[in-house]
Design a protein around this motif. Structure first.
Motif, PDB file in Angstrom:
ATOM      1  N   GLY A 198      -5.272  72.102  34.037  1.00  0.00           N
ATOM      2  CA  GLY A 198      -3.904  72.561  33.876  1.00  0.00           C
ATOM      3  C   GLY A 198      -3.415  72.476  32.446  1.00  0.00           C
ATOM      4  O   GLY A 198      -4.151  72.125  31.524  1.00  0.00           O
ATOM      5  N   ASN A 199      -2.136  72.825  32.293  1.00  0.00           N
ATOM      6  CA  ASN A 199      -1.435  72.751  31.016  1.00  0.00           C
ATOM      7  C   ASN A 199       0.045  72.573  31.339  1.00  0.00           C
ATOM      8  O   ASN A 199       0.581  73.305  32.175  1.00  0.00           O
ATOM      9  N   ASP A 200       0.690  71.604  30.714  1.00  0.00           N
ATOM     10  CA  ASP A 200       2.093  71.279  30.997  1.00  0.00           C
ATOM     11  C   ASP A 200       2.262  70.883  32.454  1.00  0.00           C
ATOM     12  O   ASP A 200       3.194  71.294  33.126  1.00  0.00           O
ATOM     13  N   GLY A 201       1.328  70.065  32.930  1.00  0.00           N
ATOM     14  CA  GLY A 201       1.343  69.632  34.326  1.00  0.00           C
ATOM     15  C   GLY A 201       2.034  68.298  34.506  1.00  0.00           C
ATOM     16  O   GLY A 201       3.106  68.065  33.964  1.00  0.00           O
ATOM     17  N   ALA A 202       1.398  67.425  35.276  1.00  0.00           N
ATOM     18  CA  ALA A 202       1.961  66.115  35.573  1.00  0.00           C
ATOM     19  C   ALA A 202       0.831  65.166  35.954  1.00  0.00           C
ATOM     20  O   ALA A 202      -0.317  65.579  36.125  1.00  0.00           O
ATOM     21  N   GLN A 203       1.176  63.905  36.119  1.00  0.00           N
ATOM     22  CA  GLN A 203       0.230  62.880  36.533  1.00  0.00           C
ATOM     23  C   GLN A 203      -0.335  63.214  37.915  1.00  0.00           C
ATOM     24  O   GLN A 203       0.392  63.602  38.822  1.00  0.00           O
ATOM     25  N   ILE A 204      -1.659  63.042  38.053  1.00  0.00           N
ATOM     26  CA  ILE A 204      -2.328  63.115  39.352  1.00  0.00           C
ATOM     27  C   ILE A 204      -3.147  61.838  39.495  1.00  0.00           C
ATOM     28  O   ILE A 204      -3.817  61.403  38.555  1.00  0.00           O
ATOM     29  N   VAL A 205      -3.086  61.233  40.679  1.00  0.00           N
ATOM     30  CA  VAL A 205      -3.794  59.988  40.965  1.00  0.00           C
ATOM     31  C   VAL A 205      -4.659  60.203  42.204  1.00  0.00           C
ATOM     32  O   VAL A 205      -4.216  60.841  43.158  1.00  0.00           O
ATOM     33  N   TRP A 210       5.582  70.173  39.397  1.00  0.00           N
ATOM     34  CA  TRP A 210       4.746  70.582  38.265  1.00  0.00           C
ATOM     35  C   TRP A 210       3.372  71.098  38.669  1.00  0.00           C
ATOM     36  O   TRP A 210       2.761  71.897  37.948  1.00  0.00           O
ATOM     37  N   CYS A 211       2.862  70.644  39.825  1.00  0.00           N
ATOM     38  CA  CYS A 211       1.486  70.976  40.192  1.00  0.00           C
ATOM     39  C   CYS A 211       1.348  72.012  41.305  1.00  0.00           C
ATOM     40  O   CYS A 211       0.255  72.548  41.485  1.00  0.00           O
ATOM     41  N   ARG A 212       2.416  72.290  42.064  1.00  0.00           N
ATOM     42  CA  ARG A 212       2.200  73.165  43.205  1.00  0.00           C
ATOM     43  C   ARG A 212       3.352  74.128  43.489  1.00  0.00           C
ATOM     44  O   ARG A 212       3.199  75.328  43.326  1.00  0.00           O
ATOM     45  N   ASP A 213       4.493  73.632  43.897  1.00  0.00           N
ATOM     46  CA  ASP A 213       5.517  74.491  44.489  1.00  0.00           C
ATOM     47  C   ASP A 213       6.321  75.317  43.496  1.00  0.00           C
ATOM     48  O   ASP A 213       6.657  76.460  43.782  1.00  0.00           O
ATOM     49  N   THR A 214       6.655  74.754  42.355  1.00  0.00           N
ATOM     50  CA  THR A 214       7.526  75.458  41.410  1.00  0.00           C
ATOM     51  C   THR A 214       6.747  76.020  40.232  1.00  0.00           C
ATOM     52  O   THR A 214       6.808  77.210  39.950  1.00  0.00           O
ATOM     53  N   ASN A 215       6.007  75.168  39.536  1.00  0.00           N
ATOM     54  CA  ASN A 215       5.331  75.608  38.313  1.00  0.00           C
ATOM     55  C   ASN A 215       3.832  75.838  38.458  1.00  0.00           C
ATOM     56  O   ASN A 215       3.266  76.620  37.713  1.00  0.00           O
ATOM     57  N   ASP A 216       3.173  75.165  39.376  1.00  0.00           N
ATOM     58  CA  ASP A 216       1.723  75.296  39.567  1.00  0.00           C
ATOM     59  C   ASP A 216       0.967  75.178  38.240  1.00  0.00           C
ATOM     60  O   ASP A 216       0.092  75.980  37.925  1.00  0.00           O
ATOM     61  N   ASN A 217       1.311  74.146  37.461  1.00  0.00           N
ATOM     62  CA  ASN A 217       0.719  73.955  36.133  1.00  0.00           C
ATOM     63  C   ASN A 217      -0.500  73.045  36.117  1.00  0.00           C
ATOM     64  O   ASN A 217      -1.103  72.862  35.060  1.00  0.00           O
ATOM     65  N   CYS A 218      -0.838  72.436  37.249  1.00  0.00           N
ATOM     66  CA  CYS A 218      -2.013  71.571  37.296  1.00  0.00           C
ATOM     67  C   CYS A 218      -2.528  71.475  38.723  1.00  0.00           C
ATOM     68  O   CYS A 218      -1.777  71.675  39.673  1.00  0.00           O
TER      69      CYS A 218
END
Length: 189
Positions: free
Chosen positions: A163-170, A99-107
């Protein structure tokens, strides 16, 4: 007089592991967002930075930002206290490669040098993003960024979930090296 271990690390400019000393509150062990003397800028009313107690890198707590399932833009900031003459910031983080880098880069988890009292006001310097260091989905990795603000100028370090439509980041265990620490010499009596 006695000093805390953290005060000694700060005085010598090194942490117990030979790394930079921890930033006050940068281990999130106070269990609150923002930590004392940090700044939290919330732009999304549903999801922003919060405490995570289930998957910290070290200790009991870390900072996390979840994605907004309403698919509303997120631009969420956590900013350190002022630091004089920093040379490096490092920390541990993790997130979704899908979700954040390789496929969608949404966040992204971006890192910024914050000049002055405002955040994202045109005078800040983009240092990079932590996403590039992640080896696998939700696997902690250490990110390190060099910093070179004008000598004697207090600055802050900004951690930005964008981002938008991303994922959890810690992220967890924020450390900053600085040239403004005193020189220490070991003396044997």
């Amino acid at each position: 007089p006695t000093a805390t271990v953290e005060a000694v690390w700060a005085a010598v400019g090194v942490g117990p592991d030979g790394d930079c000393p921890p930033v006050a509150g940068g281990d999130f062990e106070g269990g609150v967002i923002p930590p004392t003397d940090w700044t939290h800028v919330q732009n999304n009313i549903t999801e922003t930075w919060q405490i995570n107690s289930s998957i910290p890198y070290e200790g009991t707590y870390a900072a996390e930002c979840l994605y907004d399932p309403n698919l509303v833009n997120q631009d969420e900031w956590l900013v350190t206290p002022y630091i004089t003459d920093p040379t490096e910031v490092n920390f541990w983080s993790m997130g979704s490669l899908y979700w954040c880098r390789d496929t969608n880069d949404n966040c992204d988890l971006q890192v910024w040098l914050i000049n002055g009292p405002g955040v994202n006001d045109g005078d800040d310097v983009y240092l990079g993003k932590a996403d590039d260091d992640w080896p696998a989905d939700y696997t902690y990795a250490k990110s390190t960024f060099s910093i070179s603000p004008p000598a004697g100028t207090p600055v802050r370090i900004g951690f930005r979930y964008v981002g938008n439509d991303g994922a959890q980041i810690v992220f967890d265990l924020v450390k900053v090296c600085s040239d403004s620490v005193p020189d220490c010499t070991l003396v044997n009596d």
